[in-house]
Write a protein that holds these residues in place. Structure first.
Motif: not given
Length: 322
Positions: A121-140
């Motif tokens: 999930v962290l890798a996806a967050k990093g790849l999507l940064a600047g397009d889709v922002e994933i916060g802590d609530t959604d990470l969990l």
């Protein structure tokens, strides 16, 4: 869990060519009485580098613990997790190159599957940064949907001591700081234990007396870990799960009993078979290691660790770096 392999193109930022680097800690869940609720991040890590490739391409390299058994195809847990997050975000799944180094022992009760999910999930967050922002609530939320419960993924994502629970709006967590006098030791055997097998040994019901016992010890454990390490032995007593699982890992049970009899706050780490000792200072850990060498026929690898306070991290690799 439904895994998407392709989605219709949508407007968004292209991730192809982007590389992110992720590090996630091992975790120990339950900590004795805090069954499916408490988790602790520990200073041993899985690291991976993920590069987005043209759709349909997949290249996986794995070294370290469990490398020989880890799939190199679309069934790989990190691949499935990244695909799940992209699908949740409504973005097409890219091809992937994954280079992983596993420091977290596999199948030993130290959260290896939770670490893989958190890394994904962290890798996806990093790849999507600047397009889709994933916060802590959604990470969990995403990690829990994939893993099935939040007690390992919460400390893997956020570090420290975590209390995790399912609320009205999905999984929740509270991160707490651990007293600097608490010194974790993990004793790791050569054999493994399946989490599903361990869970199958749980009874469907427990007595009120046992439930009250664990409620009191769980409350005491928070105080012991945050303020009063001298209370750790009493605070780590459990009646809900460890004894029921003992028959599947007798050497683990024998070691836990011997350590506790000698005054060490020892528990089964997660579903086992590793043993976690929450020592009340670094000096006493060596005594626990020596005792482990004496009381069972199983050799134990001793990991003298610290509490990880950062949790999982993700960063974009600099252009031209190696």
């Amino acid at each position: 869990m439904t895994v998407a392999t392709a989605l219709p193109p949508v407007d968004g930022v292209s991730v192809e060519g982007r590389t992110v680097e992720v590090r996630v800690p091992a975790t120990s869940a339950n900590l004795g009485p805090g069954f499916d609720t408490l988790g602790l991040a520990l200073s041993i890590y899985d690291t991976l580098q993920v590069t987005a490739l043209p759709a349909g391409e997949l290249d996986i390299e794995v070294t370290g613990s469990g490398a020989a058994e880890i799939p190199r195809d679309a069934s790989n847990l990190i691949v499935r997790t990244i695909a799940y997050v992209f699908a949740d975000a409504g973005r097409p799944v890219p091809g992937l190159r994954i280079v992983a180094e596993n420091g977290v022992p596999h199948g030993r009760g130290l959260g290896s599957s939770g670490a893989a999910v958190a890394a994904g999930v962290l890798a996806a967050k990093g790849l999507l940064a600047g397009d889709v922002e994933i916060g802590d609530t959604d990470l969990l939320r995403l990690a829990t949907e994939i893993e099935g419960h939040p007690d390992n993924v919460a400390p893997a994502l956020f570090g420290g001591l975590t209390i995790a629970w399912m609320g009205e709006h999905g999984p929740q967590h509270k991160k707490l700081l651990v007293h600097r006098g608490v010194s974790p030791l993990v004793l790791v055997p050569a054999y493994t234990m399946s989490t599903s097998q361990a869970r199958s040994l749980q009874p469907p019901h427990v007595s009120t007396a046992d439930a009250v016992f664990n409620v009191s010890r769980s409350a005491l454990l928070i105080a012991a870990l945050m303020q009063s390490p001298e209370l750790l032995l009493d605070a780590t007593a459990d009646r809900l799960h460890q004894d029921y699982r003992a028959g599947a890992m007798p050497e683990t049970q024998r070691l836990v009993q011997a350590l506790r009899k000698a005054g060490f706050a020892a528990v089964v780490s997660g579903a086992g078979p590793s043993v976690l000792v929450l020592a009340d200072g670094p000096g006493s850990r060596q005594d626990a290691v020596e005792l482990a060498d004496q009381v069972t026929d199983t050799p134990w690898e001793a990991l003298l660790l610290a509490v990880d306070v950062r949790g999982g991290t993700v960063g974009t690799r600099a252009e031209g770096s190696t």
